[in-house]
Design a protein around this motif. Structure first.
Motif, PDB file in Angstrom:
ATOM      1  N   ARG A 118       0.880  -1.104   0.012  1.00  0.00           N
ATOM      2  CA  ARG A 118      -0.107  -0.036   0.050  1.00  0.00           C
ATOM      3  C   ARG A 118       0.831   1.144  -0.046  1.00  0.00           C
ATOM      4  O   ARG A 118       0.323   2.381  -0.334  1.00  0.00           O
ATOM      5  CB  ARG A 118      -1.052  -0.087   1.377  1.00  0.00           C
ATOM      6  N   PHE A 119       2.145   1.119   0.488  1.00  0.00           N
ATOM      7  CA  PHE A 119       2.834   2.236   0.598  1.00  0.00           C
ATOM      8  C   PHE A 119       3.795   2.538  -0.703  1.00  0.00           C
ATOM      9  O   PHE A 119       4.780   3.402  -0.668  1.00  0.00           O
ATOM     10  CB  PHE A 119       3.939   2.250   2.040  1.00  0.00           C
ATOM     11  N   ILE A 120       3.764   1.462  -1.400  1.00  0.00           N
ATOM     12  CA  ILE A 120       4.744   1.673  -2.601  1.00  0.00           C
ATOM     13  C   ILE A 120       3.946   1.657  -4.005  1.00  0.00           C
ATOM     14  O   ILE A 120       3.083   0.966  -4.345  1.00  0.00           O
ATOM     15  CB  ILE A 120       5.591   0.271  -2.665  1.00  0.00           C
ATOM     16  N   ALA A 121       3.980   2.613  -4.898  1.00  0.00           N
ATOM     17  CA  ALA A 121       3.343   3.047  -5.872  1.00  0.00           C
ATOM     18  C   ALA A 121       3.111   1.894  -6.778  1.00  0.00           C
ATOM     19  O   ALA A 121       1.857   1.471  -6.899  1.00  0.00           O
ATOM     20  CB  ALA A 121       4.196   4.213  -6.658  1.00  0.00           C
ATOM     21  N   LEU A 122       4.025   0.975  -7.211  1.00  0.00           N
ATOM     22  CA  LEU A 122       3.840   0.030  -8.001  1.00  0.00           C
ATOM     23  C   LEU A 122       3.173  -1.112  -7.468  1.00  0.00           C
ATOM     24  O   LEU A 122       2.179  -1.716  -8.071  1.00  0.00           O
ATOM     25  CB  LEU A 122       5.263  -0.630  -8.820  1.00  0.00           C
ATOM     26  N   LEU A 123       3.419  -1.578  -6.233  1.00  0.00           N
ATOM     27  CA  LEU A 123       2.867  -2.811  -5.674  1.00  0.00           C
ATOM     28  C   LEU A 123       1.362  -2.379  -5.251  1.00  0.00           C
ATOM     29  O   LEU A 123       0.569  -3.290  -5.112  1.00  0.00           O
ATOM     30  CB  LEU A 123       3.652  -3.241  -4.391  1.00  0.00           C
ATOM     31  N   ARG A 124       1.168  -1.106  -5.013  1.00  0.00           N
ATOM     32  CA  ARG A 124      -0.151  -0.590  -4.673  1.00  0.00           C
ATOM     33  C   ARG A 124      -1.334  -0.945  -5.836  1.00  0.00           C
ATOM     34  O   ARG A 124      -2.380  -1.394  -5.548  1.00  0.00           O
ATOM     35  CB  ARG A 124      -0.217   0.738  -4.522  1.00  0.00           C
ATOM     36  N   ILE A 125      -0.806  -0.973  -6.992  1.00  0.00           N
ATOM     37  CA  ILE A 125      -1.575  -1.561  -8.043  1.00  0.00           C
ATOM     38  C   ILE A 125      -1.741  -2.964  -8.322  1.00  0.00           C
ATOM     39  O   ILE A 125      -2.567  -3.577  -8.432  1.00  0.00           O
ATOM     40  CB  ILE A 125      -1.252  -0.955  -9.359  1.00  0.00           C
ATOM     41  N   PHE A 126      -0.628  -3.623  -7.887  1.00  0.00           N
ATOM     42  CA  PHE A 126      -0.661  -5.257  -7.935  1.00  0.00           C
ATOM     43  C   PHE A 126      -1.265  -6.096  -6.731  1.00  0.00           C
ATOM     44  O   PHE A 126      -1.724  -6.980  -7.047  1.00  0.00           O
ATOM     45  CB  PHE A 126       0.956  -5.638  -8.352  1.00  0.00           C
ATOM     46  N   ALA A 127      -1.297  -5.248  -5.530  1.00  0.00           N
ATOM     47  CA  ALA A 127      -1.578  -6.215  -4.587  1.00  0.00           C
ATOM     48  C   ALA A 127      -2.808  -6.885  -4.548  1.00  0.00           C
ATOM     49  O   ALA A 127      -2.652  -8.110  -4.161  1.00  0.00           O
ATOM     50  CB  ALA A 127      -1.434  -5.013  -3.207  1.00  0.00           C
ATOM     51  N   GLY A 128      -3.830  -6.241  -4.649  1.00  0.00           N
ATOM     52  CA  GLY A 128      -5.211  -7.106  -4.754  1.00  0.00           C
ATOM     53  C   GLY A 128      -5.243  -7.866  -5.785  1.00  0.00           C
ATOM     54  O   GLY A 128      -5.423  -9.098  -5.527  1.00  0.00           O
ATOM     55  N   PRO A 129      -5.000  -7.880  -6.990  1.00  0.00           N
ATOM     56  CA  PRO A 129      -5.104  -8.604  -8.320  1.00  0.00           C
ATOM     57  C   PRO A 129      -4.306  -9.718  -7.930  1.00  0.00           C
ATOM     58  O   PRO A 129      -4.519 -10.984  -7.969  1.00  0.00           O
ATOM     59  CB  PRO A 129      -5.009  -7.994  -9.264  1.00  0.00           C
ATOM     60  N   LEU A 130      -2.964  -9.523  -7.676  1.00  0.00           N
ATOM     61  CA  LEU A 130      -1.803 -10.508  -7.472  1.00  0.00           C
ATOM     62  C   LEU A 130      -2.170 -11.466  -6.350  1.00  0.00           C
ATOM     63  O   LEU A 130      -1.854 -12.852  -6.362  1.00  0.00           O
ATOM     64  CB  LEU A 130      -0.630  -9.982  -7.243  1.00  0.00           C
ATOM     65  N   ALA A 131      -2.792 -10.970  -5.430  1.00  0.00           N
ATOM     66  CA  ALA A 131      -2.964 -11.651  -4.234  1.00  0.00           C
ATOM     67  C   ALA A 131      -4.057 -12.721  -4.514  1.00  0.00           C
ATOM     68  O   ALA A 131      -4.139 -14.058  -3.975  1.00  0.00           O
ATOM     69  CB  ALA A 131      -3.434 -10.996  -2.969  1.00  0.00           C
ATOM     70  N   GLY A 132      -4.985 -12.413  -5.403  1.00  0.00           N
ATOM     71  CA  GLY A 132      -6.228 -13.387  -5.837  1.00  0.00           C
ATOM     72  C   GLY A 132      -5.620 -14.399  -6.750  1.00  0.00           C
ATOM     73  O   GLY A 132      -6.023 -15.502  -6.591  1.00  0.00           O
ATOM     74  N   VAL A 133      -4.740 -13.847  -7.753  1.00  0.00           N
ATOM     75  CA  VAL A 133      -4.096 -14.645  -8.425  1.00  0.00           C
ATOM     76  C   VAL A 133      -3.367 -16.031  -7.987  1.00  0.00           C
ATOM     77  O   VAL A 133      -3.449 -17.198  -8.362  1.00  0.00           O
ATOM     78  CB  VAL A 133      -3.115 -14.110  -9.668  1.00  0.00           C
TER      79      VAL A 133
END
Length: 217
Positions: A118-133
């Motif tokens: 949540r505090f890192i620009a790139l991972l903020r976009i990935f976090a939700g979808p990637l956790a689901g994948v």
């Protein structure tokens, strides 16, 4: 009309909705400048009496939590084909190097990747979808998502608002400089993550090249 007078006419509910929606959409996996919008809104809250920083922080937190949860559900149902499609649609954000770096962080940190992401620009976009994948258990994801969303959104709002109140008189006269600073902050964090992704890609490529001769021998 002076910019200060114009900003005073902007309904507070519009600011709250804009922040919540932009952060929510960014969190579900679509590249948007959520951090820039939040910082800019917090600066406005420090200079415009009709914008409540507590409500602003709550809307930002809600957008982050809801957006990440939707992204998780989409990733869980879409799986790897979803990442492949995102890579073709948004190659600058979901390219193979970016995805590989994000997966590496998830494998190393687990649910903490969602929290710190949540505090890192790139991972903020990935976090939700990637956790689901990656089929992360939802209860783990939810805990990290809620804590990360509240601390990031609430903490950013509180910090920027406090700094804005301290420098209120300066911001009222040079508000555009504050917005430029917010923009530079957001772009800077994104460029740093992009550089790290390229470095990680170069290291993986070098490692792969070293393994080829070894396999031949």
């Amino acid at each position: 009309m002076h910019i200060q007078e114009w900003l005073e006419t902007v309904p507070a509910v519009s600011v709250y909705l804009l922040v919540g929606v932009v952060i929510g959409v960014e969190s579900l996996g679509i590249p948007l400048p959520g951090e820039i919008v939040l910082v800019s809104a917090a600066i406005l809250a420090a200079t415009q009496d009709h914008i409540n920083p507590v409500v602003l922080g709550a809307c930002a937190s809600a957008g982050a939590i809801i957006g990440d949860s939707i992204g998780y559900m989409i990733g869980r149902k879409g799986g790897q084909p979803l990442l492949n499609w995102a890579g073709r649609k948004f190659p600058k954000h979901f390219g193979p190097d970016h995805v590989a770096m994000a997966e590496e962080k998830f494998e190393k940190w687990g649910m903490w990747a969602v929290f710190f992401g949540r505090f890192i620009a790139l991972l903020r976009i990935f976090a939700g979808p990637l956790a689901g994948v990656l089929k992360m258990p939802y209860w783990k994801f939810l805990i990290a998502n809620v804590l990360g969303g509240i601390i990031w959104a609430g903490g950013t709002t509180a910090l920027i608002y406090t700094l804005g109140m301290v420098a209120e008189s300066w911001l009222r006269r040079f508000q555009w400089l504050g917005l430029v600073a917010a923009l530079c902050f957001g772009l800077g964090s994104f460029l740093i993550m992009k550089r790290r992704a390229k470095k990680a890609a170069a290291e993986r490529e070098a490692k792969a090249q070293d393994q080829v001769p070894a396999a031949i021998d």
